[in-house]
Design a protein around this motif. Structure first.
Motif, mmCIF file in Angstrom:
data_model
loop_
_atom_site.group_PDB
_atom_site.id
_atom_site.type_symbol
_atom_site.label_atom_id
_atom_site.label_comp_id
_atom_site.label_asym_id
_atom_site.label_seq_id
_atom_site.Cartn_x
_atom_site.Cartn_y
_atom_site.Cartn_z
ATOM 1 N N HIS A 36 0.813 -1.216 0.000
ATOM 2 C CA HIS A 36 0.000 0.000 0.000
ATOM 3 C C HIS A 36 0.853 1.276 0.000
ATOM 4 C CE1 HIS A 36 -3.980 -1.982 0.614
ATOM 5 N NE2 HIS A 36 -3.196 -2.945 1.079
ATOM 6 N N GLU A 37 2.172 1.077 -0.090
ATOM 7 C CA GLU A 37 3.107 2.217 -0.119
ATOM 8 C C GLU A 37 2.886 3.156 1.055
ATOM 9 O OE1 GLU A 37 2.793 3.705 -4.123
ATOM 10 O OE2 GLU A 37 3.953 2.031 -4.920
ATOM 11 N N VAL A 38 2.821 2.551 2.232
ATOM 12 C CA VAL A 38 2.641 3.299 3.476
ATOM 13 C C VAL A 38 4.007 3.425 4.156
ATOM 14 C CG1 VAL A 38 1.630 3.185 5.797
ATOM 15 C CG2 VAL A 38 0.281 2.455 3.812
ATOM 16 N N PRO A 39 4.412 4.628 4.556
ATOM 17 C CA PRO A 39 5.676 4.753 5.302
ATOM 18 C C PRO A 39 5.615 3.909 6.574
ATOM 19 C CG PRO A 39 4.729 6.920 4.807
ATOM 20 C CD PRO A 39 3.704 5.903 4.420
ATOM 21 N N PHE A 40 6.614 3.084 6.783
ATOM 22 C CA PHE A 40 6.587 2.163 7.929
ATOM 23 C C PHE A 40 8.027 1.723 8.149
ATOM 24 C CE2 PHE A 40 5.913 -2.257 9.609
ATOM 25 C CZ PHE A 40 5.230 -1.906 10.768
ATOM 26 N N GLU A 41 8.679 2.355 9.109
ATOM 27 C CA GLU A 41 10.110 2.119 9.296
ATOM 28 C C GLU A 41 10.415 1.343 10.570
ATOM 29 O OE1 GLU A 41 12.224 2.874 7.016
ATOM 30 O OE2 GLU A 41 10.799 3.980 5.770
ATOM 31 N N ARG A 42 9.467 1.303 11.484
ATOM 32 C CA ARG A 42 9.780 0.743 12.804
ATOM 33 C C ARG A 42 10.228 -0.720 12.708
ATOM 34 N NH1 ARG A 42 9.117 2.718 17.736
ATOM 35 N NH2 ARG A 42 9.355 1.187 19.399
ATOM 36 N N PRO A 43 11.457 -1.007 13.126
ATOM 37 C CA PRO A 43 11.896 -2.408 13.059
ATOM 38 C C PRO A 43 11.316 -3.220 14.208
ATOM 39 C CG PRO A 43 13.632 -1.040 13.976
ATOM 40 C CD PRO A 43 12.503 -0.108 13.625
ATOM 41 N N ALA A 44 11.174 -4.517 13.965
ATOM 42 C CA ALA A 44 10.607 -5.402 14.986
ATOM 43 C C ALA A 44 11.473 -5.416 16.244
ATOM 44 C CB ALA A 44 10.476 -6.811 14.420
ATOM 45 N N SER A 45 12.758 -5.047 16.088
ATOM 46 C CA SER A 45 13.664 -5.102 17.230
ATOM 47 C C SER A 45 13.571 -3.873 18.135
ATOM 48 C CB SER A 45 15.098 -5.240 16.721
ATOM 49 O OG SER A 45 15.411 -4.154 15.872
ATOM 50 N N SER A 46 12.848 -2.815 17.684
ATOM 51 C CA SER A 46 12.723 -1.609 18.517
ATOM 52 C C SER A 46 11.974 -1.921 19.795
ATOM 53 C CB SER A 46 11.933 -0.531 17.781
ATOM 54 O OG SER A 46 12.649 -0.035 16.700
ATOM 55 N N PRO A 47 12.328 -1.233 20.887
ATOM 56 C CA PRO A 47 11.529 -1.418 22.109
ATOM 57 C C PRO A 47 10.101 -0.938 21.869
ATOM 58 C CG PRO A 47 13.509 -0.070 22.521
ATOM 59 C CD PRO A 47 13.407 -0.264 21.055
ATOM 60 N N THR A 48 9.152 -1.628 22.476
ATOM 61 C CA THR A 48 7.743 -1.271 22.323
ATOM 62 C C THR A 48 7.391 -0.180 23.327
ATOM 63 O OG1 THR A 48 7.247 -3.531 21.690
ATOM 64 C CG2 THR A 48 5.395 -2.188 22.418
ATOM 65 N N SER A 49 6.763 0.900 22.825
ATOM 66 C CA SER A 49 6.311 1.957 23.732
ATOM 67 C C SER A 49 5.080 1.509 24.492
ATOM 68 C CB SER A 49 5.939 3.217 22.946
ATOM 69 O OG SER A 49 7.083 3.901 22.510
ATOM 70 N N ARG A 50 4.898 2.064 25.674
ATOM 71 C CA ARG A 50 3.619 1.910 26.343
ATOM 72 C C ARG A 50 2.659 2.938 25.738
ATOM 73 N NH1 ARG A 50 2.343 0.015 31.226
ATOM 74 N NH2 ARG A 50 1.417 2.002 31.774
ATOM 75 N N PRO A 51 1.481 2.508 25.288
ATOM 76 C CA PRO A 51 0.598 3.441 24.572
ATOM 77 C C PRO A 51 -0.336 4.246 25.479
ATOM 78 C CG PRO A 51 -0.321 1.232 24.498
ATOM 79 C CD PRO A 51 0.976 1.127 25.283
ATOM 80 N N VAL A 52 -0.183 4.094 26.795
ATOM 81 C CA VAL A 52 -1.182 4.672 27.706
ATOM 82 C C VAL A 52 -1.210 6.200 27.639
ATOM 83 C CG1 VAL A 52 -1.920 4.865 30.105
ATOM 84 C CG2 VAL A 52 -1.083 2.674 29.248
#
Lengths: 205, 205
Positions: free
Chosen positions: A78-94
């Motif tokens: 879909h040609e959507v910008p998406f750079e976050r690698p799977a190895s990045s720490p996950t943010s808390r979304p709260v």
């Protein structure tokens, strides 16, 4: 005079890639069928999965690797910008969810801009959206006041609003991100957008 | 001379409604792109979910009710015969899977006819496909010999074949039904058939 059509409900978690992907399509899709969209941030990991007794999806054997590849494949198609690698720490979304809930009460249009900035910060610029420095920049760039958010936060209003949204989403059966409700009919997953569109076009079946 | 294209791999569980729905579309879809399809029966409940540490999906809070409605909605939209009520007892799919694995070794085309009869018996006529009387009628109607199956079963061959297919599917990361593998790329769920078709049409991205 015909009654106005009810808005499409769109539920998402800020750390859900498929929630991000859906956020880029849902308003335009609904508009084609004369519908508004109400956006609601929910919390998959710290709320829904506890109700369901499940671990985070990326920690599941077999499925964890699949969903990461699936997200990258979707973004390429879909040609959507998406750079976050799977190895990045996950943010808390709260905190991001609280800021969104607060913004939505003030002005839904600004809240959608804020959501867009948060998704972009997390999935394109790979920033930690739990940090005040990142979240503050998103709030300001959306035309909202970071000072006003901090004041509201000190009084507990954003946390109350998010908690209410999360509880309400579980009441309505929302168990994933993205999730759509159209005239009482529930649809889960970004792949369901074409079915949502069929439903809007035909009035259901 | 160009090498023949590799077949599409299609994995399903006989008690999965979405596996049934996919079985009605996958061969024609692949044929449009010059591909054969290899069908493999696997066991979601007694194998994959144990590897993943998950309960059966219909027992999950929130998601259980959703998937039942989603299956009925799919059947209405695609005009697929689907009569099995959510309240019916669930058959154990092991014997049906064994019969299919045995048939596939003999003749893949007959095995596909058998799978169609089994799905129809379960989801349209609401029969218990774990019963020899039901399974035997499916085997015979597919042009296969029920007596030959019973002889092979007494020697343990169908059970060995199914076990091998199930182990192999888990090795390949198959965690749900339906599941498709196209040139090493994995796709889960009947909603992914349109993406599978895009992949076949373009050669991937």
């Amino acid at each position: 005079m015909a009654a106005p059509k009810t808005p499409v409900q769109f539920y998402f978690d800020f750390i859900s890639p498929f929630g991000y992907f859906a956020s880029l399509r849902i308003d335009e899709l609904a508009r084609r069928h004369g519908r508004e969209v109400e956006w609601t941030s929910m919390l998959l990991g710290v709320s829904v999965l506890k109700v369901m007794g499940l671990p985070p999806i990326v920690e599941l054997p077999l499925k964890g690797l699949y969903v990461i590849n699936d997200a990258m494949r979707y973004a390429r198609q879909h040609e959507v910008p998406f750079e976050r690698p799977a190895s990045s720490p996950t943010s808390r979304p709260v905190e991001a969810g609280r800021a969104f809930a607060w913004a939505r009460e003030l002005d839904p249009a600004s809240a959608k801009r804020l959501a867009g900035r948060i998704f972009e910060s997390y999935f394109v610029h790979c920033l930690d959206i739990a940090q005040d420095s990142v979240l503050g920049a998103c709030v300001t760039a959306s035309g909202l006041s970071w000072q006003a958010f901090k004041t509201a936060r000190a009084e507990g209003r954003p946390a109350d609003l998010l908690r209410r949204n999360v509880d309400d989403s579980i009441q309505r059966g929302v168990f994933g991100s993205p999730f759509f409700i159209v005239d009482g009919e529930s649809f889960f997953g970004v792949e369901k957008l074409s079915v949502v569109e069929d439903w809007l076009a035909t009035g259901g079946w």
